[in-house]
Scaffold this motif. Sequence first.
Motif, mmCIF file in Angstrom:
data_model
loop_
_atom_site.group_PDB
_atom_site.id
_atom_site.type_symbol
_atom_site.label_atom_id
_atom_site.label_comp_id
_atom_site.label_asym_id
_atom_site.label_seq_id
_atom_site.Cartn_x
_atom_site.Cartn_y
_atom_site.Cartn_z
ATOM 1 N N MET A 90 0.818 -1.211 0.000
ATOM 2 C CA MET A 90 0.000 0.000 0.000
ATOM 3 C C MET A 90 0.855 1.266 0.000
ATOM 4 O O MET A 90 0.517 2.263 -0.644
ATOM 5 C CB MET A 90 -0.938 -0.003 1.203
ATOM 6 N N VAL A 91 1.980 1.240 0.713
ATOM 7 C CA VAL A 91 2.880 2.399 0.704
ATOM 8 C C VAL A 91 3.367 2.671 -0.715
ATOM 9 O O VAL A 91 3.326 3.812 -1.208
ATOM 10 C CB VAL A 91 4.074 2.170 1.650
ATOM 11 N N MET A 92 3.818 1.625 -1.401
ATOM 12 C CA MET A 92 4.320 1.794 -2.761
ATOM 13 C C MET A 92 3.210 2.202 -3.719
ATOM 14 O O MET A 92 3.404 3.069 -4.579
ATOM 15 C CB MET A 92 4.979 0.501 -3.240
ATOM 16 N N VAL A 93 2.032 1.589 -3.593
ATOM 17 C CA VAL A 93 0.909 1.934 -4.467
ATOM 18 C C VAL A 93 0.539 3.400 -4.300
ATOM 19 O O VAL A 93 0.291 4.120 -5.283
ATOM 20 C CB VAL A 93 -0.301 1.023 -4.157
ATOM 21 N N THR A 94 0.527 3.879 -3.062
ATOM 22 C CA THR A 94 0.172 5.276 -2.804
ATOM 23 C C THR A 94 1.203 6.221 -3.419
ATOM 24 O O THR A 94 0.843 7.235 -4.041
ATOM 25 C CB THR A 94 0.064 5.523 -1.294
ATOM 26 N N VAL A 95 2.495 5.908 -3.247
ATOM 27 C CA VAL A 95 3.545 6.752 -3.832
ATOM 28 C C VAL A 95 3.439 6.759 -5.349
ATOM 29 O O VAL A 95 3.492 7.822 -5.993
ATOM 30 C CB VAL A 95 4.938 6.268 -3.384
ATOM 31 N N ILE A 96 3.282 5.579 -5.939
ATOM 32 C CA ILE A 96 3.229 5.473 -7.399
ATOM 33 C C ILE A 96 2.071 6.286 -7.962
ATOM 34 O O ILE A 96 2.235 7.068 -8.910
ATOM 35 C CB ILE A 96 3.106 3.998 -7.823
ATOM 36 N N LEU A 97 0.881 6.108 -7.387
ATOM 37 C CA LEU A 97 -0.302 6.748 -7.961
ATOM 38 C C LEU A 97 -0.398 8.223 -7.593
ATOM 39 O O LEU A 97 -0.828 9.042 -8.420
ATOM 40 C CB LEU A 97 -1.555 6.005 -7.508
ATOM 41 N N PHE A 98 0.020 8.591 -6.381
ATOM 42 C CA PHE A 98 -0.049 10.009 -5.992
ATOM 43 C C PHE A 98 0.957 10.834 -6.805
ATOM 44 O O PHE A 98 0.589 11.816 -7.471
ATOM 45 C CB PHE A 98 0.219 10.155 -4.499
ATOM 46 N N VAL A 99 2.221 10.426 -6.767
ATOM 47 C CA VAL A 99 3.235 11.152 -7.540
ATOM 48 C C VAL A 99 2.969 10.995 -9.031
ATOM 49 O O VAL A 99 3.119 11.949 -9.814
ATOM 50 C CB VAL A 99 4.647 10.665 -7.165
ATOM 51 N N GLY A 100 2.554 9.789 -9.437
ATOM 52 C CA GLY A 100 2.275 9.553 -10.853
ATOM 53 C C GLY A 100 1.144 10.418 -11.377
ATOM 54 O O GLY A 100 1.216 10.931 -12.502
ATOM 55 N N PHE A 101 0.104 10.594 -10.576
ATOM 56 C CA PHE A 101 -1.011 11.450 -11.007
ATOM 57 C C PHE A 101 -0.545 12.889 -11.201
ATOM 58 O O PHE A 101 -0.874 13.536 -12.202
ATOM 59 C CB PHE A 101 -2.136 11.385 -9.976
ATOM 60 N N LEU A 102 0.221 13.404 -10.245
ATOM 61 C CA LEU A 102 0.706 14.784 -10.365
ATOM 62 C C LEU A 102 1.636 14.948 -11.559
ATOM 63 O O LEU A 102 1.621 15.980 -12.246
ATOM 64 C CB LEU A 102 1.418 15.193 -9.072
ATOM 65 N N ILE A 103 2.434 13.925 -11.845
ATOM 66 C CA ILE A 103 3.354 14.005 -12.987
ATOM 67 C C ILE A 103 2.582 13.917 -14.300
ATOM 68 O O ILE A 103 2.918 14.607 -15.280
ATOM 69 C CB ILE A 103 4.421 12.903 -12.881
ATOM 70 N N HIS A 104 1.528 13.099 -14.346
ATOM 71 C CA HIS A 104 0.675 13.073 -15.542
ATOM 72 C C HIS A 104 0.043 14.445 -15.772
ATOM 73 O O HIS A 104 -0.016 14.935 -16.913
ATOM 74 C CB HIS A 104 -0.424 12.019 -15.379
ATOM 75 N N LEU A 105 -0.450 15.056 -14.686
ATOM 76 C CA LEU A 105 -1.059 16.379 -14.795
ATOM 77 C C LEU A 105 -0.038 17.413 -15.267
ATOM 78 O O LEU A 105 -0.319 18.235 -16.153
ATOM 79 C CB LEU A 105 -1.631 16.774 -13.427
ATOM 80 N N TYR A 106 1.151 17.365 -14.699
ATOM 81 C CA TYR A 106 2.247 18.255 -15.084
ATOM 82 C C TYR A 106 2.610 18.041 -16.557
ATOM 83 O O TYR A 106 2.846 19.008 -17.298
ATOM 84 C CB TYR A 106 3.427 17.951 -14.175
ATOM 85 N N SER A 107 2.641 16.790 -16.987
ATOM 86 C CA SER A 107 3.039 16.467 -18.361
ATOM 87 C C SER A 107 2.061 17.020 -19.383
ATOM 88 O O SER A 107 2.445 17.318 -20.518
ATOM 89 C CB SER A 107 3.157 14.955 -18.535
#
Length: 624
Positions: A90-107
């Motif tokens: 769950m820790v890894m899933v949260t990091v992946i999706l939280f940071v990943g979502f912001l990076i998708h938005l930034y991209s």
Amino acid sequence: MLSESIWILTALPALGALVNGLLGAGWREKGIAAVAVGSVGLALAAALALLAQMLSLPAGDRTLSVTLWRWLSDGALHVRVGFVLDSLAMVMVTVILFVGFLIHLYSAGYMKGEPGYRRYFVCLNLFVFFMLVLVLADNLVVTFVGWEGVGLCSYLLIGFWHEKKSACDAGRKAFVVNRIGDFGFLLGILMAAVTFGTVNYGDLARLLATGPAVSEGAVAAIALLLFMGAMGKSAQFPLHVWLPDAMEGPTPVSALIHAATMVNAGVYLMCRIAPFLEKAPAVLPVIAVVGLVTALYASFCALGQRDIKRVLAYSTVSQIGYMFVALGCGLWAAGMFHLLTHGIFKGLLFLAAGAVIHALDGEQDLGRMGGLLRELPAVSVTFMAGLLALAGIFPLSGFVSKDAILWGGFERYGALFWLAAFGGALMTALYSGKLFSAFLGRRRFEGHPHRPGPLIVMPLATLAVFALLAGIPGLPLFTADTFFARFLGMTAAQAAPDAAAHNLEVALTVLQSLAVLAVLAGAIRLFTRERRPADSTVLASGFGIDRLYDFLLVRPLKACARFFAIIIDARLIDGAVNGLGSLSMALGRFSAGLQTGQLRHYAVSLIAGAFALIALTVCLAGGL
């Protein structure tokens, strides 16, 4: 049931990649971005819902699992495609999706106007899918599928600008170097399957706990082979050389793959196989030493770089080294907590660096920046917040996670080990001060930088807030029994509290904090003044490791390839094939010459053949 919905986490990013890949050819950029960002955003919402339900369960019931189908069977060995969502995952899933979502938005804003816009988001969604498969897999084989999948996506995204030779070379380098580590990973999987008859994490943990008739040497060999895979993926010395060159990819790729997620996969894998490491404690010093050497080496290299992204790349290698130091001390929770905090503030630093590069029309040289605080206040403030967290300034998140690692090294391996690790922390403050020079001091660039839009600023502000607050789960200080460790259920075994040890830890922490603050302040003053010190060629070249590998490996392999191509392939193999062809053609021409069409020639041939046959028969009869 709750466990049956785990597959949704992987299905949503995969669906986003399929929709854009199959249907998005004629779409506008906004439509492509909406699908890509929306799919990861929905996955994040699902993950947060699962996290909330997980927290409502008793600590012993927080492991959710689902088996999708049976994949492979060989005798007693059965490999199923299944997912497990426990506190660690769950820790890894949260990091992946939280940071990943912001990076998708930034991209969506950063990559606007790029010819490969749809291809970029397809690869980005596909990367998130494979990363989630890697993390959620309940056995080593499915983990390896995700492991190779993120390697493929990394190769595609590093070489996104494939018209640049340097980007193509960097992609190939990352692919080849990772295959070295993956060879060890694959051998470790096969050895575990042969030794234990299973590759399922839960079954392996139970077998190790009940004390099977397996020697400690076999368990250590499996752990070391799997660690070899972790070294490659997490860019640990000497398999680190691919990561600095991977900065040829777009900056959001560097933030997602090479700072916050993929390079942390090796740390996650080691925590996942913690039962192996506990059963073979002799492996722990190896992990700690590799991590410490990497942390020190990469921090020196970061100090010698002029490219803002390469400084951050070497910094990533160094900080992951500290995570492995924590694992080598048996501090699983401390290693994962530094993974969490580093993923947030290093993702912030890469995205802010991308905003700076974008504002300066592609400029990446720190020597041509300076004074950006006045020109880009929002980007500068968020970047400096990330730098303070990276340097470990109290009370930011980097301070909390790094302090636990340094004290763990002191307790486990003594004062010399702590001193070396503390030296790396001081070097971190030193190169952080060098990065501050981009925003303070005299302006050293031409023209007027254009300020980024809200799609770029909003993710930076969000990550900056979390960089400030992410240290809270690491409380209370000066104990291994933190909120985060309780959530993981991986609190390190410790003796009864000792007042002298507690006082020493407090004293060392205060000393570390003051020293880091002093070094950071001195570095800022040093690098922002008018006459800046010359950069070191040795440090900038990474102590010549690439040249050494070129001399020891690349050139001999190229020479062997040329020998096989020119001698073995062209002359022997092709020569034999071409020789047989020439012989067949010569025989054909000779046979064709015998077909004259004249009856007397055929009659003479028949008579000569008859006499030859009679002579042969007589000779054979005489011999008998």
